[in-house]
Scaffold this motif. Structure first.
Motif, PDB file in Angstrom:
ATOM      1  N   CYS A   1       0.840  -1.208   0.000  1.00  0.00           N
ATOM      2  CA  CYS A   1       0.000   0.000   0.000  1.00  0.00           C
ATOM      3  C   CYS A   1       0.871   1.253   0.000  1.00  0.00           C
ATOM      4  O   CYS A   1       0.557   2.222  -0.695  1.00  0.00           O
ATOM      5  CB  CYS A   1      -0.938   0.006   1.201  1.00  0.00           C
ATOM      6  N   VAL A   2       1.951   1.228   0.773  1.00  0.00           N
ATOM      7  CA  VAL A   2       2.888   2.359   0.778  1.00  0.00           C
ATOM      8  C   VAL A   2       3.407   2.598  -0.640  1.00  0.00           C
ATOM      9  O   VAL A   2       3.423   3.734  -1.125  1.00  0.00           O
ATOM     10  CB  VAL A   2       4.067   2.100   1.748  1.00  0.00           C
ATOM     11  N   GLU A   3       3.808   1.525  -1.308  1.00  0.00           N
ATOM     12  CA  GLU A   3       4.362   1.657  -2.660  1.00  0.00           C
ATOM     13  C   GLU A   3       3.325   2.190  -3.642  1.00  0.00           C
ATOM     14  O   GLU A   3       3.616   3.087  -4.438  1.00  0.00           O
ATOM     15  CB  GLU A   3       4.890   0.292  -3.124  1.00  0.00           C
ATOM     16  N   ASN A   4       2.109   1.662  -3.573  1.00  0.00           N
ATOM     17  CA  ASN A   4       1.071   2.086  -4.519  1.00  0.00           C
ATOM     18  C   ASN A   4       0.589   3.508  -4.259  1.00  0.00           C
ATOM     19  O   ASN A   4       0.401   4.286  -5.207  1.00  0.00           O
ATOM     20  CB  ASN A   4      -0.103   1.102  -4.492  1.00  0.00           C
ATOM     21  N   VAL A   5       0.404   3.881  -3.000  1.00  0.00           N
ATOM     22  CA  VAL A   5      -0.005   5.250  -2.679  1.00  0.00           C
ATOM     23  C   VAL A   5       1.109   6.220  -3.058  1.00  0.00           C
ATOM     24  O   VAL A   5       0.842   7.307  -3.595  1.00  0.00           O
ATOM     25  CB  VAL A   5      -0.399   5.388  -1.194  1.00  0.00           C
ATOM     26  N   THR A   6       2.356   5.837  -2.806  1.00  0.00           N
ATOM     27  CA  THR A   6       3.492   6.687  -3.178  1.00  0.00           C
ATOM     28  C   THR A   6       3.517   6.927  -4.678  1.00  0.00           C
ATOM     29  O   THR A   6       3.700   8.063  -5.138  1.00  0.00           O
ATOM     30  CB  THR A   6       4.817   6.058  -2.713  1.00  0.00           C
ATOM     31  N   ARG A   7       3.304   5.873  -5.459  1.00  0.00           N
ATOM     32  CA  ARG A   7       3.294   6.002  -6.917  1.00  0.00           C
ATOM     33  C   ARG A   7       2.200   6.982  -7.357  1.00  0.00           C
ATOM     34  O   ARG A   7       2.443   7.863  -8.185  1.00  0.00           O
ATOM     35  CB  ARG A   7       3.076   4.620  -7.553  1.00  0.00           C
ATOM     36  N   PHE A   8       1.007   6.832  -6.792  1.00  0.00           N
ATOM     37  CA  PHE A   8      -0.083   7.747  -7.126  1.00  0.00           C
ATOM     38  C   PHE A   8       0.259   9.180  -6.701  1.00  0.00           C
ATOM     39  O   PHE A   8       0.067  10.123  -7.459  1.00  0.00           O
ATOM     40  CB  PHE A   8      -1.399   7.310  -6.471  1.00  0.00           C
ATOM     41  N   ALA A   9       0.757   9.331  -5.469  1.00  0.00           N
ATOM     42  CA  ALA A   9       1.070  10.666  -4.948  1.00  0.00           C
ATOM     43  C   ALA A   9       2.099  11.372  -5.826  1.00  0.00           C
ATOM     44  O   ALA A   9       1.943  12.563  -6.134  1.00  0.00           O
ATOM     45  CB  ALA A   9       1.564  10.564  -3.509  1.00  0.00           C
ATOM     46  N   HIS A  10       3.131  10.659  -6.241  1.00  0.00           N
ATOM     47  CA  HIS A  10       4.143  11.263  -7.113  1.00  0.00           C
ATOM     48  C   HIS A  10       3.512  11.710  -8.432  1.00  0.00           C
ATOM     49  O   HIS A  10       3.871  12.773  -8.963  1.00  0.00           O
ATOM     50  CB  HIS A  10       5.281  10.289  -7.377  1.00  0.00           C
ATOM     51  N   SER A  11       2.568  10.929  -8.955  1.00  0.00           N
ATOM     52  CA  SER A  11       1.921  11.298 -10.221  1.00  0.00           C
ATOM     53  C   SER A  11       1.082  12.568 -10.078  1.00  0.00           C
ATOM     54  O   SER A  11       0.791  13.231 -11.070  1.00  0.00           O
ATOM     55  CB  SER A  11       1.049  10.149 -10.736  1.00  0.00           C
ATOM     56  N   GLN A  12       0.715  12.915  -8.836  1.00  0.00           N
ATOM     57  CA  GLN A  12      -0.083  14.113  -8.567  1.00  0.00           C
ATOM     58  C   GLN A  12       0.771  15.275  -8.071  1.00  0.00           C
ATOM     59  O   GLN A  12       0.240  16.312  -7.651  1.00  0.00           O
ATOM     60  CB  GLN A  12      -1.169  13.800  -7.532  1.00  0.00           C
ATOM     61  N   GLY A  13       2.090  15.103  -8.050  1.00  0.00           N
ATOM     62  CA  GLY A  13       2.988  16.191  -7.681  1.00  0.00           C
ATOM     63  C   GLY A  13       3.323  16.282  -6.202  1.00  0.00           C
ATOM     64  O   GLY A  13       3.801  17.315  -5.739  1.00  0.00           O
ATOM     65  N   TYR A  14       3.072  15.204  -5.449  1.00  0.00           N
ATOM     66  CA  TYR A  14       3.372  15.195  -4.017  1.00  0.00           C
ATOM     67  C   TYR A  14       4.727  14.558  -3.747  1.00  0.00           C
ATOM     68  O   TYR A  14       5.126  13.610  -4.420  1.00  0.00           O
ATOM     69  CB  TYR A  14       2.315  14.397  -3.239  1.00  0.00           C
ATOM     70  N   GLU A  15       5.411  15.093  -2.736  1.00  0.00           N
ATOM     71  CA  GLU A  15       6.570  14.417  -2.158  1.00  0.00           C
ATOM     72  C   GLU A  15       6.043  13.555  -1.019  1.00  0.00           C
ATOM     73  O   GLU A  15       5.072  13.932  -0.345  1.00  0.00           O
ATOM     74  CB  GLU A  15       7.575  15.435  -1.603  1.00  0.00           C
ATOM     75  N   VAL A  16       6.660  12.406  -0.791  1.00  0.00           N
ATOM     76  CA  VAL A  16       6.148  11.469   0.209  1.00  0.00           C
ATOM     77  C   VAL A  16       7.242  11.108   1.203  1.00  0.00           C
ATOM     78  O   VAL A  16       8.351  10.760   0.809  1.00  0.00           O
ATOM     79  CB  VAL A  16       5.629  10.178  -0.463  1.00  0.00           C
ATOM     80  N   THR A  17       6.924  11.209   2.499  1.00  0.00           N
ATOM     81  CA  THR A  17       7.788  10.678   3.543  1.00  0.00           C
ATOM     82  C   THR A  17       6.981   9.624   4.294  1.00  0.00           C
ATOM     83  O   THR A  17       5.765   9.721   4.410  1.00  0.00           O
ATOM     84  CB  THR A  17       8.269  11.775   4.516  1.00  0.00           C
ATOM     85  N   VAL A  18       7.695   8.602   4.769  1.00  0.00           N
ATOM     86  CA  VAL A  18       7.027   7.468   5.417  1.00  0.00           C
ATOM     87  C   VAL A  18       7.682   7.200   6.761  1.00  0.00           C
ATOM     88  O   VAL A  18       8.906   7.158   6.864  1.00  0.00           O
ATOM     89  CB  VAL A  18       7.135   6.200   4.538  1.00  0.00           C
ATOM     90  N   GLU A  19       6.854   7.019   7.766  1.00  0.00           N
ATOM     91  CA  GLU A  19       7.319   6.592   9.083  1.00  0.00           C
ATOM     92  C   GLU A  19       6.665   5.252   9.394  1.00  0.00           C
ATOM     93  O   GLU A  19       5.465   5.095   9.188  1.00  0.00           O
ATOM     94  CB  GLU A  19       6.925   7.609  10.153  1.00  0.00           C
ATOM     95  N   GLU A  20       7.470   4.295   9.887  1.00  0.00           N
ATOM     96  CA  GLU A  20       6.948   2.974  10.227  1.00  0.00           C
ATOM     97  C   GLU A  20       7.042   2.752  11.719  1.00  0.00           C
ATOM     98  O   GLU A  20       8.045   3.094  12.350  1.00  0.00           O
ATOM     99  CB  GLU A  20       7.735   1.885   9.492  1.00  0.00           C
ATOM    100  N   GLN A  21       5.983   2.231  12.312  1.00  0.00           N
ATOM    101  CA  GLN A  21       5.994   1.897  13.731  1.00  0.00           C
ATOM    102  C   GLN A  21       5.117   0.678  13.946  1.00  0.00           C
ATOM    103  O   GLN A  21       3.910   0.710  13.673  1.00  0.00           O
ATOM    104  CB  GLN A  21       5.487   3.074  14.573  1.00  0.00           C
ATOM    105  N   ASP A  22       5.727  -0.393  14.416  1.00  0.00           N
ATOM    106  CA  ASP A  22       5.010  -1.632  14.729  1.00  0.00           C
ATOM    107  C   ASP A  22       4.174  -2.142  13.564  1.00  0.00           C
ATOM    108  O   ASP A  22       3.036  -2.577  13.731  1.00  0.00           O
ATOM    109  CB  ASP A  22       4.110  -1.442  15.958  1.00  0.00           C
ATOM    110  N   GLY A  23       4.727  -2.092  12.356  1.00  0.00           N
ATOM    111  CA  GLY A  23       4.030  -2.628  11.188  1.00  0.00           C
ATOM    112  C   GLY A  23       2.981  -1.715  10.595  1.00  0.00           C
ATOM    113  O   GLY A  23       2.277  -2.101   9.669  1.00  0.00           O
ATOM    114  N   GLU A  24       2.840  -0.522  11.133  1.00  0.00           N
ATOM    115  CA  GLU A  24       1.918   0.457  10.571  1.00  0.00           C
ATOM    116  C   GLU A  24       2.716   1.620  10.004  1.00  0.00           C
ATOM    117  O   GLU A  24       3.723   2.025  10.578  1.00  0.00           O
ATOM    118  CB  GLU A  24       0.906   0.934  11.613  1.00  0.00           C
TER     119      GLU A  24
END
Length: 67
Positions: free
Chosen positions: A37-60
């Motif tokens: 889901c992170v990968e797919n949302v990131t791909r969509f977000a980049h296509s819309q002009g967003y930069e993406v940062t991700v934080e992971e905690q306990d599998g979320e």
């Protein structure tokens, strides 16, 4: 905030797409619980002009989308 935890793709991407199309936010937080889901949302977000940062905690993952 889009909370897509517990949902499989493509639902998280669809939820983010609806929020972006409806409100065109400059910043948006998204919560998911699968790396695919992170990968797919990131791909969509980049296509819309967003930069993406991700934080992971306990599998979320909290994704921060910013234009």
């Amino acid at each position: 905030m889009v909370d897509a935890r517990g949902l499989s793709c493509p639902l998280p991407v669809v939820m983010v797409q609806k929020e972006v199309n409806k409100n065109n936010p400059n910043e948006l937080d998204v919560q998911v619980d699968a790396m695919v889901c992170v990968e797919n949302v990131t791909r969509f977000a980049h296509s819309q002009g967003y930069e993406v940062t991700v934080e992971e905690q306990d599998g979320e993952y909290t994704m921060h989308l910013k234009k």
